[in-house]
Design a protein around this motif. Structure first.
Motif, mmCIF file in Angstrom:
data_model
loop_
_atom_site.group_PDB
_atom_site.id
_atom_site.type_symbol
_atom_site.label_atom_id
_atom_site.label_comp_id
_atom_site.label_asym_id
_atom_site.label_seq_id
_atom_site.Cartn_x
_atom_site.Cartn_y
_atom_site.Cartn_z
ATOM 1 N N PHE A 2 -80.568 -11.373 -70.729
ATOM 2 C CA PHE A 2 -80.265 -9.968 -70.498
ATOM 3 C C PHE A 2 -81.320 -9.230 -69.697
ATOM 4 O O PHE A 2 -81.260 -8.033 -69.574
ATOM 5 C CB PHE A 2 -80.088 -9.242 -71.836
ATOM 6 N N ALA A 3 -82.307 -9.941 -69.212
ATOM 7 C CA ALA A 3 -83.388 -9.237 -68.531
ATOM 8 C C ALA A 3 -83.587 -9.829 -67.152
ATOM 9 O O ALA A 3 -83.184 -10.952 -66.895
ATOM 10 C CB ALA A 3 -84.659 -9.376 -69.347
ATOM 11 N N ASN A 15 -81.362 -0.164 -63.850
ATOM 12 C CA ASN A 15 -80.670 0.275 -65.061
ATOM 13 C C ASN A 15 -80.182 1.711 -64.880
ATOM 14 O O ASN A 15 -80.977 2.649 -64.934
ATOM 15 C CB ASN A 15 -81.594 0.180 -66.287
ATOM 16 N N SER A 153 -77.169 -2.988 -76.447
ATOM 17 C CA SER A 153 -75.951 -3.029 -75.635
ATOM 18 C C SER A 153 -75.641 -1.654 -75.054
ATOM 19 O O SER A 153 -75.010 -1.544 -74.005
ATOM 20 C CB SER A 153 -74.764 -3.530 -76.485
ATOM 21 N N ASN A 156 -77.578 -1.891 -71.641
ATOM 22 C CA ASN A 156 -77.674 -3.078 -70.784
ATOM 23 C C ASN A 156 -76.275 -3.492 -70.308
ATOM 24 O O ASN A 156 -75.267 -2.866 -70.664
ATOM 25 C CB ASN A 156 -78.431 -4.233 -71.475
ATOM 26 N N ASN A 157 -76.231 -4.525 -69.496
ATOM 27 C CA ASN A 157 -74.961 -4.934 -68.876
ATOM 28 C C ASN A 157 -74.416 -6.235 -69.476
ATOM 29 O O ASN A 157 -73.632 -6.920 -68.856
ATOM 30 C CB ASN A 157 -75.143 -5.115 -67.369
ATOM 31 N N MET A 173 -73.261 -11.387 -68.414
ATOM 32 C CA MET A 173 -73.875 -10.228 -67.770
ATOM 33 C C MET A 173 -73.172 -9.957 -66.453
ATOM 34 O O MET A 173 -73.327 -10.725 -65.507
ATOM 35 C CB MET A 173 -75.364 -10.481 -67.467
ATOM 36 N N PHE A 178 -72.698 -1.663 -66.981
ATOM 37 C CA PHE A 178 -73.541 -0.863 -67.869
ATOM 38 C C PHE A 178 -72.702 0.312 -68.397
ATOM 39 O O PHE A 178 -71.820 0.809 -67.681
ATOM 40 C CB PHE A 178 -74.703 -0.245 -67.089
ATOM 41 N N ASN A 262 -83.325 -3.551 -72.607
ATOM 42 C CA ASN A 262 -82.714 -2.789 -71.504
ATOM 43 C C ASN A 262 -83.375 -3.130 -70.171
ATOM 44 O O ASN A 262 -83.141 -2.450 -69.179
ATOM 45 C CB ASN A 262 -82.794 -1.282 -71.776
ATOM 46 N N GLY A 263 -84.167 -4.185 -70.163
ATOM 47 C CA GLY A 263 -84.799 -4.613 -68.919
ATOM 48 C C GLY A 263 -86.288 -4.350 -68.887
ATOM 49 O O GLY A 263 -87.032 -5.070 -68.221
#
Ligand code: NZQ
Ligand code: ZN
Length: 389
Positions: A2-3, A15, A153, A156-157, A173, A178, A262-263
């Motif tokens: 997720f990153a 983001n 979630s 994030n995407n 992903m 998003f 969230n990155g």
């Protein structure tokens, strides 16, 4: 997973989520939806919790005040969500010409909404959305009202969905999927049952630790940020055990959990490991009653042991033990991890989750069917799982 991948010599951060945080933030959701020209929403939610904690009513009031119509509701999305429920949602959204989705709940509701968002415009079964080439380009915009902090979630995407019949749980992903706006009012979480509270804290800690595994020691900023998140989560977890209705503690967990995936926390860390998540997803594919955070908490020390001894991550996890728990060596860090879980009444063995050793080869196969990280074989994965019994 997720990153962003990459390192300090080259990474991209993206983001676009607008986050509205704090008490009564949900009162703004109607205006956020209406001001973007959407007049017809489908609401997605889980079971009774959104009705009890006030998030549903506040959302409805805000929609009404801004003349946004609820054209359909997809209720009873379960934890560890299943594709059949999303199929129902796709049908409802299409039949009622929904223009946007309002997700009220936690990761399971938001993830289902992300699948629904793409599935509504996909000319095929929603289960196959992740394999569409090129990626599905049209989507229903998603707005969220978060009621349990754990997955990030809301910012994030990614989404994770399972097919019970196939015994598969798969993460996806999409580059643009998003949420548009997410409201986080930590006061919805003051009545969260203790078991769910710990699941959330543990999930956020494991996201940070999976990303941390990608470090080679040169990323001082990322590592310090992650260690800070981990210390805050541990401290707030202990605080909430004594004082579960404390708004400030809830708010700090909420913000840490969002930052954990969230990155930000993974920036420059080469994508991290994700082995803990891969194995946990297989556990919930076999038994959807296994809570995500519970499975992760059990597996984390086993994965640390394996990564430290087999792929050279000892120094990184020694650093974690020192800077998060003030102890020497990753093994002492693992002991601190288990001690906290026991203090919190969380399971620490596969047996407590209801699994038997005979199932290890099957679990390992399911993991590698989806894709093993680090070039691991099913035998490697089986060896990790064995350590968690
Ligand atoms: O169904 P209801 O009644 O809403 O009860 C829910 C559910 O049983 C309850 N709950 C939620 N808010 C509450 C509340 N109970 C009382 N008060 C409240 N305010 O909590 C239970 C768990 O909810 P769920 O949404 O399943 O929890 P979580 O946010 O931990 O989501 C877990 C799912 O997200 C996936 C997991 O695999 C799992 O399927 N993940 C998603 C990720 C992502 N999109 O980035 C990353 C994660 O690593 C994870 O894999
Ligand atoms: Zn997780």
């Amino acid at each position: 997973m997720f990153a962003p991948n990459g390192s300090l010599t080259g990474s991209i951060f993206y983001n676009p989520v607008k986050l509205i945080f704090g008490k009564d933030s949900t009162s703004k959701i109607g205006e956020e939806i209406a001001s973007r020209g959407f007049k017809r929403v489908i609401i997605t939610m889980g079971g009774a919790s959104a009705l009890k904690n006030g998030s549903y009513q506040q959302s409805i009031d805000s929609l009404k005040a801004n003349n946004v119509e609820v054209v359909a509701e997809l209720r009873d999305i379960r934890a560890n969500p299943e594709v059949n429920k999303v199929r129902e949602g796709v049908k409802l959204a299409r039949e009622n010409q929904a223009e946007a989705i309002l997700a009220i709940g936690g990761g399971s509701v938001i993830d289902s909404s992300k699948a629904l968002s793409l599935g509504a415009f996909f000319d095929g079964d929603v289960w196959d959305v992740p394999r569409a080439t090129p990626p599905v380009s049209k989507r229903l915009p998603i707005f969220t009202v978060l009621t349990i902090s754990a997955t990030a979630s809301e910012m994030n995407n990614g989404y994770v969905l399972q097919d019970d019949e196939k015994q598969l749980k798969v993460a996806y992903m999409h580059p643009d999927n998003f949420p548009t706006v997410s409201c986080i009012d930590p006061s919805f979480q003051t009545g969260l049952p203790w078991f769910q509270t710990v699941n959330g804290v543990v999930d956020a800690m494991v996201h940070t630790l999976e990303l941390y595994a990608g470090a080679d020691g040169s990323e001082e900023t990322a590592l310090q940020l992650d260690e800070g998140l981990l210390r805050s989560l541990v401290n707030c977890g202990h605080g909430l055990q004594k004082d579960p209705e404390n708004y400030n503690l809830r708010a700090n967990v909420a913000w840490a959990a969002t930052l954990a995936l969230n990155g930000y926390s993974g920036f420059s860390l080469r994508g991290g490991s994700w082995l803990v998540h891969m194995i946990e997803h297989a556990l919930s594919a076999i038994d959807p009653a296994v809570a995500h955070g519970a499975g992760l908490g059990v597996l984390m020390p086993a994965v640390i042991e394996y990564l430290a001894t087999k792929i050279g991550k000892k120094e990184v996890y020694d650093r974690w033990a020192k800077n998060v728990y003030g102890v020497d060596g990753y093994k002492a860090g693992m002991e601190a991890w288990v001690k906290d879980l026991k203090t919190w009444g969380h399971p620490t063995t596969m047996g407590e989750l209801g699994f038997k050793k005979e199932q290890i080869p099957h679990i390992a196969k399911l993991v590698c069917d989806v894709g093993c990280p680090h070039g691991f074989t099913p035998e490697d994965v089986a060896a990790v799982i064995e350590l968690a019994f």
